[in-house]
Design a protein around this motif. Structure first.
Motif, PDB file in Angstrom:
ATOM      1  N   GLU A  48      60.029  37.355  37.671  1.00 43.83           N
ATOM      2  CA  GLU A  48      60.836  36.041  37.589  1.00 43.83           C
ATOM      3  C   GLU A  48      61.733  36.282  38.726  1.00 43.83           C
ATOM      4  O   GLU A  48      62.483  37.263  39.103  1.00 43.83           O
ATOM      5  N   GLY A  49      61.883  35.122  39.616  1.00 47.35           N
ATOM      6  CA  GLY A  49      62.673  35.288  40.810  1.00 47.35           C
ATOM      7  C   GLY A  49      62.142  35.834  42.123  1.00 47.35           C
ATOM      8  O   GLY A  49      62.839  35.823  43.010  1.00 47.35           O
ATOM      9  N   CYS A  50      61.059  36.401  41.832  1.00 49.92           N
ATOM     10  CA  CYS A  50      60.376  36.907  42.997  1.00 49.92           C
ATOM     11  C   CYS A  50      59.741  36.019  43.974  1.00 49.92           C
ATOM     12  O   CYS A  50      59.081  35.269  43.347  1.00 49.92           O
ATOM     13  N   THR A  51      59.705  36.173  45.198  1.00 52.15           N
ATOM     14  CA  THR A  51      59.113  35.483  46.145  1.00 52.15           C
ATOM     15  C   THR A  51      57.934  35.899  46.744  1.00 52.15           C
ATOM     16  O   THR A  51      57.247  35.350  47.548  1.00 52.15           O
ATOM     17  N   GLY A  52      57.631  36.929  46.334  1.00 56.16           N
ATOM     18  CA  GLY A  52      56.202  37.859  47.002  1.00 56.16           C
ATOM     19  C   GLY A  52      55.031  37.186  46.395  1.00 56.16           C
ATOM     20  O   GLY A  52      54.826  36.400  45.499  1.00 56.16           O
ATOM     21  N   THR A  53      53.825  37.731  47.178  1.00 52.83           N
ATOM     22  CA  THR A  53      52.535  37.289  46.843  1.00 52.83           C
ATOM     23  C   THR A  53      51.885  38.796  46.437  1.00 52.83           C
ATOM     24  O   THR A  53      52.278  39.632  46.953  1.00 52.83           O
TER      25      THR A  53
END
Length: 293
Positions: free
Chosen positions: A269-274
């Motif tokens: 949640e809230g992570c912008t990574g892939t």
């Protein structure tokens, strides 16, 4: 190779058909699997009651009334099929398909309850071996195995102690069966993601200078337990068409956060990574470099 949840799912599926019942007839349709069968393999099984069916790491252990133990390993492609009057079922869930080619039915146990328990293994990397229960501490395949990750003895302090001073990567340490028994590539990737720890991090970072567990060790221990419990509850996952005893497919594969999800968005949640993939110690590692540090 099947991991702990898959083997535990197989054990749970075999238990009603084998535990407490007599092996009326044992049949070995060839002389070997990964290793040759012992010359008295069939004789030591025939007529014996299976008093208990357990698991140690990725091994199945059937205790016999004689005091012997039947050690069984699924290898890469092995599976059991239970045939009763009501039909047949293959207990467990695997990521890669299990064979239904009857020419690879190598071992058959005819049980006193009428069930036929059949071991099928096209690649023959699995094996079976009988040894005396009194000699279990000297059994080479079990000797040196680390703690069971679902056992009462496994905690952050134990994991930190096993990793203290290790300069190898955290992922490599977790795959070492001497550090913790039964973990494989799938669940190590998933546990590290849940704990927000990088697979590249040094294993030694789980312990402080005095050898006490760090917060990382606490998070990781909890994550290992949780992911294994979730996978067992879902029926295992080394999955694509490995069926539970009910014949239904398991669904834990749909809950993978990172494994086999390269280039998909991280589920933290809230992570912008892939999710990224790289090869580590000859195996694919899946992780999020943004939230796993």
């Amino acid at each position: 190779m099947p991991e702990l949840p898959e083997v535990e799912t197989v054990r749970l599926g075999l238990q009603p058909a084998m535990e407490g019942f007599r092996i009326e007839r044992a049949v070995a349709n060839r002389g070997d699997l990964r290793f040759p069968f012992q010359t008295d393999f069939v004789a030591r099984l025939t007529g014996q009651i299976v008093t208990g069916l357990g698991r140690r790491a990725k091994y199945l252990l059937a205790d016999l009334a004689s005091g012997d133990v039947l050690l069984m390993h699924l290898g890469m492609s092995g599976s059991f099929r239970v045939v009763t009057e009501s039909g047949a079922a293959t207990p467990g869930e695997f990521h890669h398909p299990r064979s239904e080619d009857r020419t690879h039915d190598h071992v058959v146990f005819e049980m006193s309850n009428g069930a036929r328990v059949i071991f099928n293994d096209p690649r023959r990397f699995g094996f079976m071996k009988i040894f005396a229960r009194a000699a279990i501490d000297d059994e080479p395949h079990l000797k040196g195995l680390g703690p069971e990750p679902l056992g009462n003895a496994f905690d952050a302090a134990l994991l930190a102690k096993a990793c203290a001073g290790k300069q190898t990567s955290l992922k490599a340490a977790l795959l070492d069966q001497r550090v913790v028994a039964g973990l494989g590539n799938i669940y190590v990737c998933e546990a590290l993601w849940r704990a927000h720890l990088s697979p590249k991090r040094k294993a030694a970072s789980l312990a402080d200078r005095k050898g006490a567990p760090t917060d990382r060790a606490l998070r990781l221990t909890e994550s290992i337990r949780d992911v294994l419990h979730d996978a067992i509850k879902a029926g295992g996952s080394s999955l694509r068409d490995h069926r539970q005893i009910s014949g239904e497919l398991g669904y834990f594969q749909h809950s993978f956060a990172v494994y086999d999800r390269e280039d998909e968005r991280c589920r933290t949640e809230g992570c912008t990574g892939t999710v990224k993939r790289f090869v580590q110690n000859g195996r694919s590692t899946f992780w999020c470099s943004v939230c796993q540090k």
